[in-house]
Design an enzyme around this catalytic site. Structure first.
Site: not given
Length: 262
Positions: A103, A210
Site C-alpha cells: 500500500k 482497497s
C-alpha cells in the site's frame, strides 16, 4: 591425456563459477531484496495485477519480518532502521493475518487522517486532487485468481472498456501520485484516525477497491501498522504479466519493463 584433464578442469571451473554466482545472487536477493508479485488491483493504476517487483529491504533496515528466512526473531524493533517517508509504496506484514500487503504510506506517527467526500485530509489540511483523465482497462479476468476489475461504468461486458476516473493527489511533502475513483462508498467519509507513535497508516491508490488502514483489524481491515512490520519499499516494476502466471512470457506487458514507482 593432458588435454582431457584440462577439459575436465575447465568444465569444473565453469560449474564452480556458475554455482558461486548463483550463491552470491541468492544471498544478495535474500539480504537486500524480496520479490513480490502484485495479486490484486488495490494499487491501480500505480501497480497492476501481475506486476513483478523487488522490494528494497535496506530502505527501512531489518526487523523479524524483513530479516532473511525469519532468522532475526531476537530483534525487538529494527536493526539499521531508518524512517519511511510519506508517499512511499511499502510492503508490510499484516499485523494479524500474517500475509504481506502493499500500500501507499499516508499517515506518520502522530498524524490525524480523515477522508471527507473522497478527499484526503492530513492534520486538517486537504491533500488536493486534480483530474487526470481516465484509467481504461479491458474487462477480463486478471491474475491467478481470475478476479474481474471493478468499473465506474457499471454493466460493461467481457472484453469491453472498464473505466475509472483518475486524479493526481498531492501529499503535504509534495509527493504526487495517481488515485482512482469507482463509486461513492462508505470509505469516502471516515472518522478522524489518530496514528499512534511507532505505527503507520496506509491506503491503496485504487481508493474504492482497497482493504487498508481505513478499516480496523477487527473488521478484517489493516488498521495501524507497527514499524517492525514494514518489510521494504517498492521502487521499480521489473516486468509485468497480464496472464495467469508470470511465466507466460507471451502475456508480458512490454510497456512495464523497469518502470519506476511513483
Amino acid at each position: 591425456m593432458a588435454d582431457k584433464a584440462e577439459t575436465k578442469g575447465g568444465i569444473l571451473e565453469t560449474v564452480k563459477t556458475v554455482v558461486y554466482a548463483l550463491l552470491i545472487a541468492g544471498v544478495f536477493r535474500t539480504l537486500f531484496f524480496q520479490p513480490f508479485w502484485i495479486p490484486s488491483g488495490s494499487m491501480k493504476d500505480t501497480l497492476l495485477v501481475g506486476d513483478f517487483l523487488f522490494v528494497n529491504k535496506m530502505a527501512y533496515g531489518y526487523s523479524q519480518y524483513s530479516c532473511p528466512f525469519g532468522l532475526c526473531t531476537f530483534i525487538n524493533d529494527r536493526w539499521l532502521g531508518s524512517q519511511p517517508e510519506r508517499g512511499d509504496v511499502v510492503v508490510f506484514r499484516h499485523p494479524v493475518a500474517g500475509t504481506d500487503f502493499i500500500k501507499r504510506l499516508i499517515g506518520l506517527p502522530g498524524d490525524e487522517i480523515q477522508v471527507r467526500d473522497g478527499v484526503l485530509y492530513i492534520n486538517g489540511e486537504e491533500a488536493p486532487q486534480r483530474p487526470d483523465g481516465e484509467f481504461i482497462e479491458e474487462f477480463e479476468k486478471q491474475g491467478p485468481s481470475g478476479n474481474l476489475p471493478q468499473c465506474e461504468n457499471q454493466g460493461v461486458g467481457l472484453g469491453g472498456d472498464c473505466i475509472k476516473s483518475r486524479f493526481v493527489e498531492t501529499l503535504p511533502n509534495g509527493v504526487e501520485h495517481n488515485i482512482l475513483n469507482i463509486r461513492t462508498s462508505r470509505l469516502d467519509n471516515t472518522p478522524v484516525y489518530s496514528v499512534p507513535e511507532g505505527q503507520y497508516f496506509f491506503m491503496g491508490d485504487n481508493r474504492d477497491n482497497s482493504t487498508d488502514s481505513r478499516v480496523s483489524q477487527n473488521a478484517m481491515g489493516v488498521g495501524f501498522v507497527p514499524f517492525e512490520n514494514l518489510i521494504g519499499r517498492a521502487d521499480r516494476v521489473m516486468f509485468s504479466s497480464a496472464g495467469r502466471s508470470m511465466l507466460f512470457f507471451w502475456t508480458w506487458r512490454p510497456d512495464r519493463f523497469f518502470v519506476g514507482i511513483e
